[in-house]
Design an enzyme around this catalytic site. Structure first.
Site: not given
Ligand code: UD1
Length: 360
Positions: A205
């Site tokens: 991811h």
């Molecule tokens: C975040 C953390 C990363 C961790 C990961 C675990 C930061 C910088 N990154 O990355 O260190 O390893 O979490 O999973 O904080 N989304 C959903 N549903 C959710 C959450 C996210 O659909 O419940 C999607 C959204 O489109 C979002 C994307 O995933 O834009 C990324 O989510 P985000 O919280 O920005 O970062 P992660 O890639 O999950």
């Protein structure tokens, strides 16, 4: 004594669970859990609270998805008034996600002491958003709880005083130790029709792997090729699913088994029974090391070098041929690795030290 834990993303919840349990043993402590809402889907958040038997958060800041600046800013803006109201003695922050840094900065600016759980890890790769979060959070913290000796060395090298650093061990392993009997009993691999030790489990991811279409294509090509040799099961993070769809790569994955993000118990069960794990997660590098399962981490560096020097982890470039070569050759002798203070009791040590510091 009022302790406020701030969590936002999936790996934070796993680290919070043993700390919450250890704090609950002390009647003198009121523990308030604040969820920033960085992760909000049922399978990224609620399922973890349920399986880890975590108390429901008292507050949810509802920040959701957004750019790094927006996500960080939303936590700053929403946590500050709450922090003023709660007047905590300590704010506890976990790991290295955007919510971690934002909560630490909010509290530090209000002159509230911050304790960082999983302090001192360094990849020395500033292109990684988490590296900024780690460095800044550590330098905002009053107490730094480290999972391994190298983490303490990193902090001392950066001028953090020795008395602020406490090597308590790995709280993620506390949760793993707790859940393992249930994970084995669940038999998730059997439910999926997989044979123990004969399949590859994949999680990917990181933006560096999944946001660039040509890199993502290389990774998919490697998985398709591996699938010809043994079953490949891919638990797909929401970010990765979105990128696979945008790049039209999902169809190319052919027989690779795509799963939703898995509940914690299932994921640990699938990890413990895998023949090989391919990942770019931080926690999975540690879990495979503890379990003695060969792990390939698709990254140029790791903030958890102990998993390479003392564990089962190997770094591999995000290239089809490199991954295939490594997957075919990375066999390690089975059996759990014994790493100092990865023993299921890190949170207990941490809470004792926190209470001690609070009493002074
Ligand atoms: C975040 C953390 C990363 C961790 C990961 C675990 C930061 C910088 N990154 O990355 O260190 O390893 O979490 O999973 O904080 N989304 C959903 N549903 C959710 C959450 C996210 O659909 O419940 C999607 C959204 O489109 C979002 C994307 O995933 O834009 C990324 O989510 P985000 O919280 O920005 O970062 P992660 O890639 O999950």
């Amino acid at each position: 004594m009022r302790v406020v834990s701030v969590v936002g993303a999936r790996p934070n919840f796993v680290k919070l669970a043993p700390v919450a349990e250890a704090l609950a043993q002390h009647q003198s402590v009121e523990h308030v859990i604040v969820h920033t809402g960085q992760h909000y889907d049922a399978f990224m958040s609620e399922s973890f609270f349920a399986e880890l038997a975590l108390p429901q958060p008292s507050h949810n800041l509802g920040v959701g998805a957004g750019s790094h600046a927006l996500q960080t800013a939303a936590v700053l803006e929403r946590f500050e008034p709450l922090c003023r109201t709660l007047q905590p003695d300590w704010v506890l922050v976990y790991g290295d996600v955007n919510s971690t840094l934002a909560a630490a900065l909010t509290a530090a600016k209000l002159d509230i002491p911050v304790a960082h759980v999983e302090a001192g890890l360094r990849s020395r790769d500033r292109t990684m958003p988490e590296e900024h979060n780690r460095v800044l959070t550590d330098h905002l913290s009053t107490l730094l709880f480290t999972p391994s000796p190298d983490a303490g060395d990193n902090l001392r090298r950066e001028g953090i005083p020795d008395e602020a650093i406490a090597f308590v061990g790995n709280v993620m392993i506390d949760s793993l130790v707790n859940i393992l009997p249930r994970a084995h009993a669940l038999g998730a691999e059997r439910t999926l029709g997989l044979d123990k030790g004969r399949y590859v489990l994949v999680t990917l991811h990181r933006p560096s792997n999944v946001d660039d279409p040509s890199t993502l294509r290389e990774l998919c090509a490697a998985l398709v090729e591996l699938q010809r040799e043994r079953p490949v099961v891919f638990a797909v993070h929401p970010r990765t699913r979105a990128r696979l769809d945008e790049c039209g790569l999902r169809a190319l994955l052919g027989d690779v088994r795509l799963l939703e993000p898995q509940p914690y118990t299932t994921m640990i069960g699938l990890t413990a029974s895998a023949g090989l794990v391919i990942t770019d997660s931080g926690g999975v590098q540690e879990e495979t090391t503890y379990l003695g399962i060969p792990c390939l981490t698709v990254r140029q560096n790791t903030e958890r070098p102990i998993t390479v020097t003392h564990g089962t982890n190997r770094l591999v470039a995000p290239e089809r041929d490199a991954i295939l070569e490594a997957a075919r050759s990375h066999a390690v002798s089975p059996g759990p690795r014994s790493i100092e203070r990865w023993d299921g009791r890190a949170a207990e040590r941490l809470v004792e030290l926190l209470l001690d510091a609070g009493r002074r």
